[in-house]
Design a protein around this motif. Structure first.
Motif, PDB file in Angstrom:
ATOM      1  N   ILE A  59     -28.234  24.306  -2.244  1.00  0.00           N
ATOM      2  CA  ILE A  59     -27.517  25.499  -2.691  1.00  0.00           C
ATOM      3  C   ILE A  59     -26.015  25.268  -2.659  1.00  0.00           C
ATOM      4  O   ILE A  59     -25.310  25.598  -3.614  1.00  0.00           O
ATOM      5  CB  ILE A  59     -27.935  26.723  -1.855  1.00  0.00           C
ATOM      6  CG1 ILE A  59     -29.392  27.089  -2.183  1.00  0.00           C
ATOM      7  CG2 ILE A  59     -27.015  27.909  -2.119  1.00  0.00           C
ATOM      8  CD1 ILE A  59     -30.005  28.113  -1.251  1.00  0.00           C
ATOM      9  N   HIS A  60     -25.518  24.671  -1.588  1.00  0.00           N
ATOM     10  CA  HIS A  60     -24.079  24.408  -1.507  1.00  0.00           C
ATOM     11  C   HIS A  60     -23.643  23.428  -2.590  1.00  0.00           C
ATOM     12  O   HIS A  60     -22.583  23.604  -3.205  1.00  0.00           O
ATOM     13  CB  HIS A  60     -23.704  23.885  -0.128  1.00  0.00           C
ATOM     14  CG  HIS A  60     -23.822  24.911   0.939  1.00  0.00           C
ATOM     15  ND1 HIS A  60     -23.904  24.596   2.270  1.00  0.00           N
ATOM     16  CD2 HIS A  60     -23.885  26.268   0.892  1.00  0.00           C
ATOM     17  CE1 HIS A  60     -24.000  25.692   2.995  1.00  0.00           C
ATOM     18  NE2 HIS A  60     -23.996  26.717   2.173  1.00  0.00           N
ATOM     19  N   ASP A  64     -20.931  24.092  -5.531  1.00  0.00           N
ATOM     20  CA  ASP A  64     -19.764  23.225  -5.699  1.00  0.00           C
ATOM     21  C   ASP A  64     -19.681  22.577  -7.072  1.00  0.00           C
ATOM     22  O   ASP A  64     -18.604  22.419  -7.623  1.00  0.00           O
ATOM     23  CB  ASP A  64     -19.768  22.111  -4.646  1.00  0.00           C
ATOM     24  CG  ASP A  64     -19.435  22.609  -3.266  1.00  0.00           C
ATOM     25  OD1 ASP A  64     -18.886  23.728  -3.154  1.00  0.00           O
ATOM     26  OD2 ASP A  64     -19.727  21.889  -2.298  1.00  0.00           O
ATOM     27  N   HIS A  65     -20.813  22.191  -7.632  1.00  0.00           N
ATOM     28  CA  HIS A  65     -20.790  21.361  -8.831  1.00  0.00           C
ATOM     29  C   HIS A  65     -21.276  22.015 -10.119  1.00  0.00           C
ATOM     30  O   HIS A  65     -20.939  21.551 -11.202  1.00  0.00           O
ATOM     31  CB  HIS A  65     -21.622  20.095  -8.592  1.00  0.00           C
ATOM     32  CG  HIS A  65     -21.041  19.232  -7.527  1.00  0.00           C
ATOM     33  ND1 HIS A  65     -21.573  19.172  -6.264  1.00  0.00           N
ATOM     34  CD2 HIS A  65     -19.964  18.419  -7.520  1.00  0.00           C
ATOM     35  CE1 HIS A  65     -20.850  18.349  -5.538  1.00  0.00           C
ATOM     36  NE2 HIS A  65     -19.868  17.879  -6.273  1.00  0.00           N
ATOM     37  N   CYS A  66     -22.041  23.049 -10.011  1.00  0.00           N
ATOM     38  CA  CYS A  66     -22.670  23.599 -11.213  1.00  0.00           C
ATOM     39  C   CYS A  66     -22.001  24.853 -11.750  1.00  0.00           C
ATOM     40  O   CYS A  66     -22.206  25.196 -12.903  1.00  0.00           O
ATOM     41  CB  CYS A  66     -24.143  23.903 -10.951  1.00  0.00           C
ATOM     42  SG  CYS A  66     -25.091  22.434 -10.572  1.00  0.00           S
ATOM     43  N   LEU A  67     -21.255  25.520 -10.921  1.00  0.00           N
ATOM     44  CA  LEU A  67     -20.672  26.769 -11.380  1.00  0.00           C
ATOM     45  C   LEU A  67     -19.337  26.513 -12.063  1.00  0.00           C
ATOM     46  O   LEU A  67     -18.476  25.808 -11.548  1.00  0.00           O
ATOM     47  CB  LEU A  67     -20.491  27.734 -10.206  1.00  0.00           C
ATOM     48  CG  LEU A  67     -21.811  28.134  -9.543  1.00  0.00           C
ATOM     49  CD1 LEU A  67     -21.550  29.015  -8.348  1.00  0.00           C
ATOM     50  CD2 LEU A  67     -22.723  28.824 -10.524  1.00  0.00           C
ATOM     51  N   ASN A  68     -19.175  27.109 -13.199  1.00  0.00           N
ATOM     52  CA  ASN A  68     -17.982  26.946 -14.009  1.00  0.00           C
ATOM     53  C   ASN A  68     -16.810  27.666 -13.351  1.00  0.00           C
ATOM     54  O   ASN A  68     -16.880  28.852 -13.072  1.00  0.00           O
ATOM     55  CB  ASN A  68     -18.247  27.514 -15.409  1.00  0.00           C
ATOM     56  CG  ASN A  68     -17.120  27.289 -16.371  1.00  0.00           C
ATOM     57  OD1 ASN A  68     -15.992  27.044 -15.988  1.00  0.00           O
ATOM     58  ND2 ASN A  68     -17.446  27.371 -17.636  1.00  0.00           N
ATOM     59  N   ALA A  69     -15.719  26.947 -13.127  1.00  0.00           N
ATOM     60  CA  ALA A  69     -14.545  27.523 -12.467  1.00  0.00           C
ATOM     61  C   ALA A  69     -13.837  28.565 -13.332  1.00  0.00           C
ATOM     62  O   ALA A  69     -12.991  29.294 -12.855  1.00  0.00           O
ATOM     63  CB  ALA A  69     -13.577  26.408 -12.099  1.00  0.00           C
ATOM     64  N   GLU A  70     -14.175  28.649 -14.591  1.00  0.00           N
ATOM     65  CA  GLU A  70     -13.508  29.590 -15.494  1.00  0.00           C
ATOM     66  C   GLU A  70     -14.071  31.001 -15.393  1.00  0.00           C
ATOM     67  O   GLU A  70     -13.608  31.908 -16.078  1.00  0.00           O
ATOM     68  CB  GLU A  70     -13.623  29.081 -16.930  1.00  0.00           C
ATOM     69  CG  GLU A  70     -12.902  27.752 -17.135  1.00  0.00           C
ATOM     70  CD  GLU A  70     -13.192  27.150 -18.487  1.00  0.00           C
ATOM     71  OE1 GLU A  70     -13.833  27.822 -19.322  1.00  0.00           O
ATOM     72  OE2 GLU A  70     -12.781  26.014 -18.706  1.00  0.00           O
ATOM     73  N   ASP A  77     -24.199  35.100 -12.796  1.00  0.00           N
ATOM     74  CA  ASP A  77     -25.629  35.397 -12.737  1.00  0.00           C
ATOM     75  C   ASP A  77     -26.387  34.276 -12.043  1.00  0.00           C
ATOM     76  O   ASP A  77     -27.296  34.524 -11.252  1.00  0.00           O
ATOM     77  CB  ASP A  77     -26.186  35.623 -14.143  1.00  0.00           C
ATOM     78  CG  ASP A  77     -25.655  36.877 -14.800  1.00  0.00           C
ATOM     79  OD1 ASP A  77     -25.132  37.761 -14.073  1.00  0.00           O
ATOM     80  OD2 ASP A  77     -25.748  36.978 -16.041  1.00  0.00           O
ATOM     81  N   ASP A  78     -25.984  33.030 -12.332  1.00  0.00           N
ATOM     82  CA  ASP A  78     -26.611  31.870 -11.706  1.00  0.00           C
ATOM     83  C   ASP A  78     -26.371  31.885 -10.200  1.00  0.00           C
ATOM     84  O   ASP A  78     -27.278  31.634  -9.408  1.00  0.00           O
ATOM     85  CB  ASP A  78     -26.040  30.596 -12.334  1.00  0.00           C
ATOM     86  CG  ASP A  78     -26.864  29.362 -12.045  1.00  0.00           C
ATOM     87  OD1 ASP A  78     -28.092  29.489 -11.911  1.00  0.00           O
ATOM     88  OD2 ASP A  78     -26.279  28.279 -11.961  1.00  0.00           O
ATOM     89  N   LEU A  79     -25.161  32.206  -9.792  1.00  0.00           N
ATOM     90  CA  LEU A  79     -24.830  32.279  -8.371  1.00  0.00           C
ATOM     91  C   LEU A  79     -25.645  33.369  -7.686  1.00  0.00           C
ATOM     92  O   LEU A  79     -26.191  33.162  -6.607  1.00  0.00           O
ATOM     93  CB  LEU A  79     -23.343  32.552  -8.180  1.00  0.00           C
ATOM     94  CG  LEU A  79     -22.851  32.688  -6.759  1.00  0.00           C
ATOM     95  CD1 LEU A  79     -23.162  31.443  -5.948  1.00  0.00           C
ATOM     96  CD2 LEU A  79     -21.367  32.974  -6.746  1.00  0.00           C
ATOM     97  N   LYS A  80     -25.774  34.509  -8.307  1.00  0.00           N
ATOM     98  CA  LYS A  80     -26.575  35.600  -7.748  1.00  0.00           C
ATOM     99  C   LYS A  80     -28.028  35.177  -7.615  1.00  0.00           C
ATOM    100  O   LYS A  80     -28.688  35.469  -6.614  1.00  0.00           O
ATOM    101  CB  LYS A  80     -26.486  36.840  -8.629  1.00  0.00           C
ATOM    102  CG  LYS A  80     -25.153  37.560  -8.537  1.00  0.00           C
ATOM    103  CD  LYS A  80     -25.144  38.747  -9.471  1.00  0.00           C
ATOM    104  CE  LYS A  80     -23.793  39.412  -9.520  1.00  0.00           C
ATOM    105  NZ  LYS A  80     -23.751  40.516 -10.482  1.00  0.00           N
ATOM    106  N   ALA A  81     -28.523  34.481  -8.613  1.00  0.00           N
ATOM    107  CA  ALA A  81     -29.927  34.064  -8.597  1.00  0.00           C
ATOM    108  C   ALA A  81     -30.205  33.073  -7.464  1.00  0.00           C
ATOM    109  O   ALA A  81     -31.199  33.198  -6.749  1.00  0.00           O
ATOM    110  CB  ALA A  81     -30.315  33.446  -9.937  1.00  0.00           C
ATOM    111  N   ILE A  82     -29.333  32.084  -7.297  1.00  0.00           N
ATOM    112  CA  ILE A  82     -29.593  31.081  -6.262  1.00  0.00           C
ATOM    113  C   ILE A  82     -29.294  31.602  -4.862  1.00  0.00           C
ATOM    114  O   ILE A  82     -29.905  31.177  -3.887  1.00  0.00           O
ATOM    115  CB  ILE A  82     -28.854  29.755  -6.543  1.00  0.00           C
ATOM    116  CG1 ILE A  82     -29.525  28.609  -5.788  1.00  0.00           C
ATOM    117  CG2 ILE A  82     -27.376  29.863  -6.239  1.00  0.00           C
ATOM    118  CD1 ILE A  82     -29.135  27.245  -6.253  1.00  0.00           C
ATOM    119  N   SER A  83     -28.395  32.566  -4.743  1.00  0.00           N
ATOM    120  CA  SER A  83     -28.027  33.062  -3.418  1.00  0.00           C
ATOM    121  C   SER A  83     -29.176  33.812  -2.741  1.00  0.00           C
ATOM    122  O   SER A  83     -29.194  33.938  -1.520  1.00  0.00           O
ATOM    123  CB  SER A  83     -26.781  33.948  -3.496  1.00  0.00           C
ATOM    124  OG  SER A  83     -27.072  35.144  -4.170  1.00  0.00           O
TER     125      SER A  83
END
Length: 86
Positions: A59-60, A64-70, A77-83
């Motif tokens: 998850i970490h 760190d690597h998959c979420l777009n910094a923009e 939505d992806d962050l919410k799903a994995i969290s």
């Protein structure tokens, strides 16, 4: 067809999970052999810890690597799903 999704942490996670798999097989053998519950519980704790650590690493690493910094809404939505697996 999707492409392989690999990160630098994946080989360490695989090694950790393979060790957990070995511990789990030991636990099964201990139960079948009638070993003391305290010993079995200790080994189960080791398996649980190894799996929890692998999940947290995954998850970490994803964060760190998959979420777009923009700030792409799809990334939120992806962050919410994995969290939900924390």
């Amino acid at each position: 067809m999707s492409h392989p999704h690999r990160h630098a942490t994946h080989p360490r996670m695989v090694a950790r999970l393979k060790r957990a798999e070995g511990h789990l097989r030991s636990v099964i053998a201990m139960i079948e052999d009638g070993k003391p519950c305290l010993d079995i519980a200790q080994q189960l704790q080791a398996v649980e810890s190894a799996i929890r650590n692998a999940k947290q690493t995954l998850i970490h690493d994803h964060m760190d690597h998959c979420l777009n910094a923009e700030g792409d809404p799809a990334d939120r939505d992806d962050l919410k799903a994995i969290s939900r697996f924390l």
